[in-house]
Motif scaffolding. Structure first.
Motif, PDB file in Angstrom:
ATOM      1  N   GLN A 139      -1.557   3.652  11.985  1.00  0.00           N
ATOM      2  CA  GLN A 139      -1.129   5.030  11.795  1.00  0.00           C
ATOM      3  C   GLN A 139      -0.250   5.096  10.550  1.00  0.00           C
ATOM      4  O   GLN A 139       0.256   4.071  10.076  1.00  0.00           O
ATOM      5  CB  GLN A 139      -0.403   5.586  13.021  1.00  0.00           C
ATOM      6  N   SER A 140      -0.106   6.296  10.020  1.00  0.00           N
ATOM      7  CA  SER A 140       0.613   6.464   8.767  1.00  0.00           C
ATOM      8  C   SER A 140       2.065   6.007   8.888  1.00  0.00           C
ATOM      9  O   SER A 140       2.736   6.278   9.889  1.00  0.00           O
ATOM     10  CB  SER A 140       0.580   7.923   8.324  1.00  0.00           C
ATOM     11  N   LEU A 141       2.519   5.297   7.847  1.00  0.00           N
ATOM     12  CA  LEU A 141       3.899   4.842   7.789  1.00  0.00           C
ATOM     13  C   LEU A 141       4.747   5.762   6.917  1.00  0.00           C
ATOM     14  O   LEU A 141       5.897   5.445   6.616  1.00  0.00           O
ATOM     15  CB  LEU A 141       3.961   3.406   7.252  1.00  0.00           C
ATOM     16  N   LEU A 142       4.174   6.894   6.519  1.00  0.00           N
ATOM     17  CA  LEU A 142       4.854   7.843   5.646  1.00  0.00           C
ATOM     18  C   LEU A 142       5.770   8.754   6.454  1.00  0.00           C
ATOM     19  O   LEU A 142       5.323   9.449   7.373  1.00  0.00           O
ATOM     20  CB  LEU A 142       3.825   8.672   4.889  1.00  0.00           C
ATOM     21  N   GLN A 143       7.062   8.694   6.105  1.00  0.00           N
ATOM     22  CA  GLN A 143       8.011   9.551   6.788  1.00  0.00           C
ATOM     23  C   GLN A 143       8.210  10.829   5.983  1.00  0.00           C
ATOM     24  O   GLN A 143       7.827  10.904   4.818  1.00  0.00           O
ATOM     25  CB  GLN A 143       9.348   8.815   6.988  1.00  0.00           C
ATOM     26  N   SER A 144       8.842  11.824   6.572  1.00  0.00           N
ATOM     27  CA  SER A 144       9.015  13.129   5.918  1.00  0.00           C
ATOM     28  C   SER A 144       9.862  13.038   4.648  1.00  0.00           C
ATOM     29  O   SER A 144       9.810  13.943   3.803  1.00  0.00           O
ATOM     30  CB  SER A 144       9.651  14.118   6.897  1.00  0.00           C
ATOM     31  N   ASN A 145      10.589  11.945   4.483  1.00  0.00           N
ATOM     32  CA  ASN A 145      11.395  11.770   3.273  1.00  0.00           C
ATOM     33  C   ASN A 145      10.581  11.272   2.086  1.00  0.00           C
ATOM     34  O   ASN A 145      11.105  11.063   0.995  1.00  0.00           O
ATOM     35  CB  ASN A 145      12.568  10.818   3.537  1.00  0.00           C
ATOM     36  N   GLY A 146       9.285  11.076   2.330  1.00  0.00           N
ATOM     37  CA  GLY A 146       8.410  10.654   1.249  1.00  0.00           C
ATOM     38  C   GLY A 146       8.238   9.161   1.117  1.00  0.00           C
ATOM     39  O   GLY A 146       7.473   8.687   0.289  1.00  0.00           O
ATOM     40  N   TYR A 147       8.946   8.390   1.912  1.00  0.00           N
ATOM     41  CA  TYR A 147       8.857   6.940   1.848  1.00  0.00           C
ATOM     42  C   TYR A 147       7.941   6.406   2.942  1.00  0.00           C
ATOM     43  O   TYR A 147       7.935   6.904   4.069  1.00  0.00           O
ATOM     44  CB  TYR A 147      10.246   6.306   2.004  1.00  0.00           C
ATOM     45  N   SER A 148       7.221   5.341   2.594  1.00  0.00           N
ATOM     46  CA  SER A 148       6.415   4.612   3.573  1.00  0.00           C
ATOM     47  C   SER A 148       7.190   3.363   3.978  1.00  0.00           C
ATOM     48  O   SER A 148       7.584   2.560   3.121  1.00  0.00           O
ATOM     49  CB  SER A 148       5.064   4.218   2.983  1.00  0.00           C
ATOM     50  N   TYR A 149       7.375   3.203   5.283  1.00  0.00           N
ATOM     51  CA  TYR A 149       8.227   2.131   5.790  1.00  0.00           C
ATOM     52  C   TYR A 149       7.426   0.844   6.003  1.00  0.00           C
ATOM     53  O   TYR A 149       7.183   0.404   7.134  1.00  0.00           O
ATOM     54  CB  TYR A 149       8.957   2.605   7.047  1.00  0.00           C
ATOM     55  N   LEU A 150       7.067   0.263   4.877  1.00  0.00           N
ATOM     56  CA  LEU A 150       6.261  -0.950   4.862  1.00  0.00           C
ATOM     57  C   LEU A 150       6.984  -2.015   4.033  1.00  0.00           C
ATOM     58  O   LEU A 150       7.403  -1.741   2.905  1.00  0.00           O
ATOM     59  CB  LEU A 150       4.882  -0.641   4.251  1.00  0.00           C
ATOM     60  N   GLY A 151       7.085  -3.203   4.607  1.00  0.00           N
ATOM     61  CA  GLY A 151       7.713  -4.298   3.895  1.00  0.00           C
ATOM     62  C   GLY A 151       6.777  -5.489   3.808  1.00  0.00           C
ATOM     63  O   GLY A 151       5.805  -5.596   4.556  1.00  0.00           O
ATOM     64  N   TRP A 152       7.085  -6.381   2.850  1.00  0.00           N
ATOM     65  CA  TRP A 152       6.329  -7.626   2.688  1.00  0.00           C
ATOM     66  C   TRP A 152       7.298  -8.808   2.779  1.00  0.00           C
ATOM     67  O   TRP A 152       8.411  -8.770   2.218  1.00  0.00           O
ATOM     68  CB  TRP A 152       5.620  -7.664   1.340  1.00  0.00           C
ATOM     69  N   ILE A 153       6.846  -9.841   3.461  1.00  0.00           N
ATOM     70  CA  ILE A 153       7.651 -11.028   3.709  1.00  0.00           C
ATOM     71  C   ILE A 153       6.814 -12.249   3.350  1.00  0.00           C
ATOM     72  O   ILE A 153       5.604 -12.262   3.580  1.00  0.00           O
ATOM     73  CB  ILE A 153       8.036 -11.107   5.206  1.00  0.00           C
ATOM     74  N   ARG A 154       7.453 -13.240   2.771  1.00  0.00           N
ATOM     75  CA  ARG A 154       6.775 -14.509   2.503  1.00  0.00           C
ATOM     76  C   ARG A 154       7.482 -15.614   3.290  1.00  0.00           C
ATOM     77  O   ARG A 154       8.712 -15.644   3.362  1.00  0.00           O
ATOM     78  CB  ARG A 154       6.836 -14.869   1.022  1.00  0.00           C
ATOM     79  N   GLN A 155       6.682 -16.524   3.810  1.00  0.00           N
ATOM     80  CA  GLN A 155       7.238 -17.699   4.481  1.00  0.00           C
ATOM     81  C   GLN A 155       6.640 -18.943   3.844  1.00  0.00           C
ATOM     82  O   GLN A 155       5.451 -19.236   4.032  1.00  0.00           O
ATOM     83  CB  GLN A 155       6.959 -17.668   5.984  1.00  0.00           C
ATOM     84  N   ARG A 156       7.447 -19.651   3.087  1.00  0.00           N
ATOM     85  CA  ARG A 156       7.002 -20.917   2.510  1.00  0.00           C
ATOM     86  C   ARG A 156       6.926 -21.961   3.612  1.00  0.00           C
ATOM     87  O   ARG A 156       7.617 -21.858   4.633  1.00  0.00           O
ATOM     88  CB  ARG A 156       7.966 -21.379   1.431  1.00  0.00           C
ATOM     89  N   PRO A 157       6.102 -22.999   3.412  1.00  0.00           N
ATOM     90  CA  PRO A 157       5.952 -24.036   4.438  1.00  0.00           C
ATOM     91  C   PRO A 157       7.296 -24.638   4.861  1.00  0.00           C
ATOM     92  O   PRO A 157       8.089 -25.057   4.014  1.00  0.00           O
ATOM     93  CB  PRO A 157       5.071 -25.084   3.750  1.00  0.00           C
ATOM     94  N   GLY A 158       7.557 -24.637   6.157  1.00  0.00           N
ATOM     95  CA  GLY A 158       8.761 -25.239   6.695  1.00  0.00           C
ATOM     96  C   GLY A 158      10.036 -24.449   6.467  1.00  0.00           C
ATOM     97  O   GLY A 158      11.134 -24.958   6.741  1.00  0.00           O
ATOM     98  N   GLN A 159       9.910 -23.227   5.957  1.00  0.00           N
ATOM     99  CA  GLN A 159      11.109 -22.433   5.673  1.00  0.00           C
ATOM    100  C   GLN A 159      11.145 -21.140   6.490  1.00  0.00           C
ATOM    101  O   GLN A 159      10.169 -20.779   7.145  1.00  0.00           O
ATOM    102  CB  GLN A 159      11.157 -22.078   4.178  1.00  0.00           C
ATOM    103  N   SER A 160      12.296 -20.488   6.438  1.00  0.00           N
ATOM    104  CA  SER A 160      12.441 -19.178   7.070  1.00  0.00           C
ATOM    105  C   SER A 160      11.709 -18.136   6.244  1.00  0.00           C
ATOM    106  O   SER A 160      11.473 -18.329   5.046  1.00  0.00           O
ATOM    107  CB  SER A 160      13.920 -18.793   7.136  1.00  0.00           C
ATOM    108  N   PRO A 161      11.382 -17.015   6.862  1.00  0.00           N
ATOM    109  CA  PRO A 161      10.802 -15.914   6.089  1.00  0.00           C
ATOM    110  C   PRO A 161      11.755 -15.425   5.004  1.00  0.00           C
ATOM    111  O   PRO A 161      12.975 -15.544   5.133  1.00  0.00           O
ATOM    112  CB  PRO A 161      10.562 -14.830   7.146  1.00  0.00           C
ATOM    113  N   GLN A 162      11.170 -14.893   3.939  1.00  0.00           N
ATOM    114  CA  GLN A 162      11.927 -14.328   2.829  1.00  0.00           C
ATOM    115  C   GLN A 162      11.419 -12.917   2.578  1.00  0.00           C
ATOM    116  O   GLN A 162      10.213 -12.704   2.471  1.00  0.00           O
ATOM    117  CB  GLN A 162      11.740 -15.177   1.568  1.00  0.00           C
TER     118      GLN A 162
END
Lengths: 120, 112
Positions: free
Chosen positions: B27-50
């Motif tokens: 479903q749409s992540l677009l809020q009425s303020n015009g922003y889409s609440y979508l994030g990206w995270i990377r997890q390198r091998p053996g590490q915490s997410p970044q």
């Protein structure tokens, strides 16, 4: 240096609760929100819940609603996640993450993770 | 709950070449303020997410400008303009529009 330091690995028997801590430093803890996420061996990330540190308001995933409690101690800058009635499926790495602005969508500081093993 | 679907699940890339990961929400992540609440995270091998990207296209502090996020509504893309060896890991999209926050399955980026 902004960081979250979590407590060490835990081995628990089924039915016993576990409490994981997450100590913040390098940023204003009282302005932040702390979320808890777990990762199973299959690598999938699963959201558990968050706490708005200043107000103490919490929001939990429905799946964990009856078993989880997230709290914070403002005096020590530490957040806690307690999960009760543990079962084998709860074996996972548990992460805390901070949104420094309390917006609950910019979780840019992550702890190192705490391995929780549930085994009889 | 909002379901997040990523593609591809595996992404072999030659160093110096670009890479692109797609993320679609149920479903749409677009809020009425015009922003889409979508994030990206990377997890390198053996590490915490970044945390890499928030609100669809904003780089988190310290993230190189090789990384860019785009999209709105239900379709989002993470692009790496020139892949480096340190970029290996698993990339996840995450929706923060509503609880429960949910994540994609992850895309494993490897170096050819």
């Amino acid at each position: 240096q902004m960081q979250l330091v979590q407590s060490g690995p835990e081995v628990k028997k089924p039915g016993i609760p576990v409490k994981v801590s997450c100590k913040a430093s390098g940023f204003t803890f009282s302005n932040s929100a702390i979320q808890w996420v777990r990762q199973t061996r299959g690598q999938r990330l699963e959201w558990i819940g968050w706490i708005i540190v200043g107000s103490g308001n919490t929001n939990y995933a429905q799946k964990f609603q009856e078993r989880v409690t997230i709290t914070r101690d403002m005096s020590t800058g530490t957040a806690y996640m307690e999960l009760s009635s543990l079962r084998s499926e709860d074996t996972a790495v548990y992460y805390c993450a901070a949104d420094r602005w309390g917006l609950v969508h910019v979780f840019d500081i992550w702890g190192q993770g705490t391995m929780v093993t549930v085994s009889s | 709950d909002i379901v997040m679907t990523q593609s591809p699940l595996s992404l072999p890339v030659t160093p110096g070449e670009p890479a692109s990961i797609s993320c679609k929400s149920s479903q749409s992540l677009l809020q009425s303020n015009g922003y889409s609440y979508l994030g990206w995270i990377r997890q390198r091998p053996g590490q915490s997410p970044q945390f890499l990207i928030y609100l669809g296209s904003n780089r988190a502090s310290g993230v190189p400008d090789r990384f860019s996020g785009s999209g709105s509504g239900t379709d989002f893309t993470l692009k790496i303009s020139r892949v480096e060896a340190e970029d290996v890991g698993i990339y996840y999209c995450m929706q923060a529009l509503q609880a429960p926050l949910t994540f994609g399955q992850g895309t494993k980026l490897e170096i050819k």
